[in-house]
Design an enzyme around this catalytic site. Structure first.
Site, PDB file in Angstrom:
ATOM      1  N   ASP A  75      22.102  38.124  53.669  1.00  0.00           N
ATOM      2  CA  ASP A  75      23.128  39.096  53.289  1.00  0.00           C
ATOM      3  C   ASP A  75      24.458  38.389  53.422  1.00  0.00           C
ATOM      4  O   ASP A  75      24.766  37.829  54.480  1.00  0.00           O
ATOM      5  CB  ASP A  75      23.092  40.362  54.150  1.00  0.00           C
ATOM      6  N   PHE A 159      27.898  31.259  41.507  1.00  0.00           N
ATOM      7  CA  PHE A 159      27.612  32.641  41.108  1.00  0.00           C
ATOM      8  C   PHE A 159      28.483  33.559  41.945  1.00  0.00           C
ATOM      9  O   PHE A 159      29.196  33.118  42.853  1.00  0.00           O
ATOM     10  CB  PHE A 159      26.114  32.972  41.282  1.00  0.00           C
ATOM     11  N   LYS A 182      28.816  21.918  47.033  1.00  0.00           N
ATOM     12  CA  LYS A 182      28.922  23.259  47.618  1.00  0.00           C
ATOM     13  C   LYS A 182      27.897  23.433  48.745  1.00  0.00           C
ATOM     14  O   LYS A 182      28.231  23.950  49.819  1.00  0.00           O
ATOM     15  CB  LYS A 182      28.706  24.325  46.542  1.00  0.00           C
TER      16      LYS A 182
END
Length: 200
Positions: A75, A159, A182
Site C-alpha cells: 500500500d 506509473f 528508480k
C-alpha cells in the site's frame, strides 16, 4: 519469531500492472515465483484501513486466506506536505474509477494552488509492504523517499504520480528515470530492502 520465505509461488496482492512489474523485478533474485492476484481471480478487497500499514496487511491477509499461498501486498501513496499529507492512503482514489493518474496529478496541482500556493512543494512517497502466510503470520515494513513536486508532469516511464515527483538530489522525475535507477532509490525499494532483511 523470525520466519524465512521459502522459494515457490508468492501471490502479489495487487491489480496494478505497474506495481506488479516493480515487485516482480525486486523479487527476481530470490527464487520466488510471483503470481498476481488477478491471475488467480482474487478480487480487490475494500481498503478500510486508516494507514498504509493497515491497508497492506488487510490486502495480504485477504489474498493469503483465499489462495492458501503466501501473499505480498503493497500500500503506497504520495503525501504532499502542503496538503497535510494528502492524497496519502487515498492516492489511487484521487485517480477516479478509471484510475486516470493524469486526472489525479491535476487534482493535486489544483489543490495546492487553492490551499497553499506559497507553502512549497515538498512531498514524499510511502510504501508499506506486508507479507502474510496462510497461517496468519505476518511481517510488515515501511519505506519512503523524499522529494518535491514538479509541474507540468515530466516523463512517460513509471506509473501513478511518478511524472510529477522528483527525488531530492536528482534532476529527473520518477517518470523520466530509467526503471533501474528508480528501483535503486524508490520508497518501494526502501521497503523491499527492509523486507528482504526480515524474511530471506
Amino acid at each position: 519469531m523470525r520466519r524465512t520465505l521459502a522459494p515457490g509461488r508468492l501471490v502479489i496482492a495487487s491489480h496494478n500492472p505497474g506495481k506488479i512489474r516493480e515487485i516482480a523485478a525486486l523479487l527476481g533474485p530470490y527464487g520466488v515465483e510471483p503470481v498476481s492476484a488477478g491471475e488467480l481471480d482474487v478480487p480487490e478487497p475494500e481498503e478500510t484501513g486508516t494507514s498504509f500499514v493497515a491497508n497492506a496487511e488487510l490486502k495480504a491477509r485477504f489474498s493469503a486466506d483465499l489462495t492458501g499461498l503466501p501473499a505480498l501486498a503493497d500500500d503506497s501513496g504520495l503525501c504532499v506536505d502542503a496538503l497535510d499529507g494528502d492524497p496519502g492512503i487515498f492516492s489511487a482514489r484521487w485517480a477516479g474509477p478509471d484510475k486516470d493518474f493524469a486526472v489525479a496529478m491535476q487534482r493535486v496541482q489544483d489543490a495546492m494552488a487553492r490551499r497553499a500556493p506559497e507553502a512549497g512543494r515538498d512531498a514524499h512517497f510511502v510504501c508499506a509492504l506486508s507479507l502474510c502466510w496462510p497461517d496468519g503470520h505476518i511481517v510488515t515494513v515501511e519505506g519512503r523517499v523524499e522529494g518535491h513536486l514538479v509541474w507540468p508532469p515530466r516523463g512517460e516511464r513509471g506509473f501513478g504520480y511518478d511524472p510529477m515527483f522528483q527525488p531530492w538530489g536528482h534532476q529527473l522525475s520518477f517518470g523520466e528515470m530509467d526503471p533501474e535507477a528508480k528501483h535503486a532509490m524508490s520508497h518501494r525499494a526502501d521497503a523491499f530492502a527492509k523486507l528482504v532483511a526480515a524474511i530471506f
